[in-house]
Design a protein around this motif. Structure first.
Motif, PDB file in Angstrom:
ATOM      1  N   ILE A 175      39.043  58.412  47.292  1.00 47.14           N
ATOM      2  CA  ILE A 175      38.218  57.317  47.831  1.00 47.14           C
ATOM      3  C   ILE A 175      37.573  56.526  46.702  1.00 47.14           C
ATOM      4  O   ILE A 175      37.622  55.286  46.682  1.00 47.14           O
ATOM      5  CB  ILE A 175      37.153  57.887  48.790  1.00 47.14           C
ATOM      6  N   LEU A 222      43.853  49.933  50.211  1.00 45.87           N
ATOM      7  CA  LEU A 222      43.173  49.986  51.503  1.00 45.87           C
ATOM      8  C   LEU A 222      43.782  51.067  52.389  1.00 45.87           C
ATOM      9  O   LEU A 222      43.056  51.827  53.057  1.00 45.87           O
ATOM     10  CB  LEU A 222      43.260  48.618  52.185  1.00 45.87           C
ATOM     11  N   LEU A 223      45.108  51.152  52.394  1.00 47.01           N
ATOM     12  CA  LEU A 223      45.781  52.201  53.178  1.00 47.01           C
ATOM     13  C   LEU A 223      45.409  53.582  52.666  1.00 47.01           C
ATOM     14  O   LEU A 223      45.102  54.498  53.453  1.00 47.01           O
ATOM     15  CB  LEU A 223      47.291  51.987  53.106  1.00 47.01           C
ATOM     16  N   PHE A 268      42.771  54.432  51.006  1.00 47.62           N
ATOM     17  CA  PHE A 268      41.360  54.666  51.300  1.00 47.62           C
ATOM     18  C   PHE A 268      41.187  55.174  52.738  1.00 47.62           C
ATOM     19  O   PHE A 268      40.457  56.147  52.979  1.00 47.62           O
ATOM     20  CB  PHE A 268      40.572  53.376  51.085  1.00 47.62           C
ATOM     21  N   CYS A 269      41.855  54.534  53.687  1.00 48.89           N
ATOM     22  CA  CYS A 269      41.746  54.943  55.095  1.00 48.89           C
ATOM     23  C   CYS A 269      42.293  56.354  55.303  1.00 48.89           C
ATOM     24  O   CYS A 269      41.712  57.164  56.046  1.00 48.89           O
ATOM     25  CB  CYS A 269      42.479  53.950  55.986  1.00 48.89           C
ATOM     26  N   VAL A 296      39.773  58.851  53.887  1.00 47.52           N
ATOM     27  CA  VAL A 296      38.590  58.971  54.745  1.00 47.52           C
ATOM     28  C   VAL A 296      38.910  59.825  55.978  1.00 47.52           C
ATOM     29  O   VAL A 296      38.106  60.674  56.383  1.00 47.52           O
ATOM     30  CB  VAL A 296      38.095  57.573  55.162  1.00 47.52           C
ATOM     31  N   ALA A 297      40.090  59.619  56.578  1.00 48.24           N
ATOM     32  CA  ALA A 297      40.480  60.411  57.743  1.00 48.24           C
ATOM     33  C   ALA A 297      40.607  61.887  57.379  1.00 48.24           C
ATOM     34  O   ALA A 297      40.115  62.771  58.103  1.00 48.24           O
ATOM     35  CB  ALA A 297      41.792  59.883  58.316  1.00 48.24           C
TER      36      ALA A 297
END
Length: 209
Positions: free
Chosen positions: A127, A182-183, A185-186, A189-190
């Motif tokens: 992240i 961005l992908l 990062f998501c 986070v998940a």
């Protein structure tokens, strides 16, 4: 020799047998009294709802893309490297993504809460790294093509600097990497959210015991 006692209570005969530790039946009873493996799976079942194998595959795939483009751009820009190439973000972020993806895929196979904790720690690093990488790529978009910067008012630029396609190509690559960040990062986070819930569930289970 097993000691046996017989007692009658309310029309029911209760037979109690004490088995010594040397009796082979004692080992069999001890093995049957162990908690089943399903109880271990329950501790990480919440983490597996995030499909860690799929998330890990995304990290591994994007990490390999980062490393491959890092090699290509480093070779092609060896004279005047751009900011992403000079910072090495394509390499260290790519390696971190491969490690994170491998851990996520492995967590799909093993019922190990320690592995889940390791995934959480690594994904915290992912992240933070994707945020730094996004900043690097967006900064590169706002800057001139390497070798075309002017330090004085009347300094002449090389002839190839007047070709707008070079800057468009550079900005296009940096924009693609921003989307990848961005992908990633998501995904991180998940994985971190589900992993944190699994760790809390594990700690609650241990306290309840």
């Amino acid at each position: 020799m097993a000691a046996t006692t017989v007692a009658d209570s309310g029309g029911v005969r209760i037979i109690t047998e004490v088995i010594p530790a040397t009796d082979p039946r004692a080992a069999q009873l001890a093995s049957s009294s162990r908690p089943p493996a399903a109880t271990v799976s329950f501790q990480v079942r919440g983490f597996r709802k995030a499909q860690p194998k799929a998330l890990g595959t995304i990290h591994i795939f994007t990490g390999i893309i980062h490393i491959c483009f890092g090699i290509i751009l480093t070779v092609s820009e060896h004279g005047s490297p751009s900011l992403p190439v000079a910072s090495g973000v394509l390499f260290w972020l790519g390696l971190l993504l491969v490690v994170s993806g491998s851990l996520l895929v492995e967590s799909e196979k093993r019922d190990n809460i320690l592995l889940v904790k390791t995934c959480c720690v690594v994904n915290v690093g992912v992240i933070l790294s994707t945020l730094v990488a996004t900043l690097v790529h967006t900064t590169a978009i706002t800057r001139d093509v390497p070798g075309c910067e002017t330090t004085t008012l009347y300094q002449l630029k090389p002839e190839w600097c007047s070709n707008a396609e070079n800057k468009m190509l550079s900005n296009g690559l940096d924009s693609i990497f921003v989307i990848f960040c961005l992908l990633e990062f998501c995904v991180a986070v998940a994985a971190l959210a589900f992993g944190y819930d699994a760790i809390k569930q594990h700690n609650y289970t241990r306290m309840a015991l």
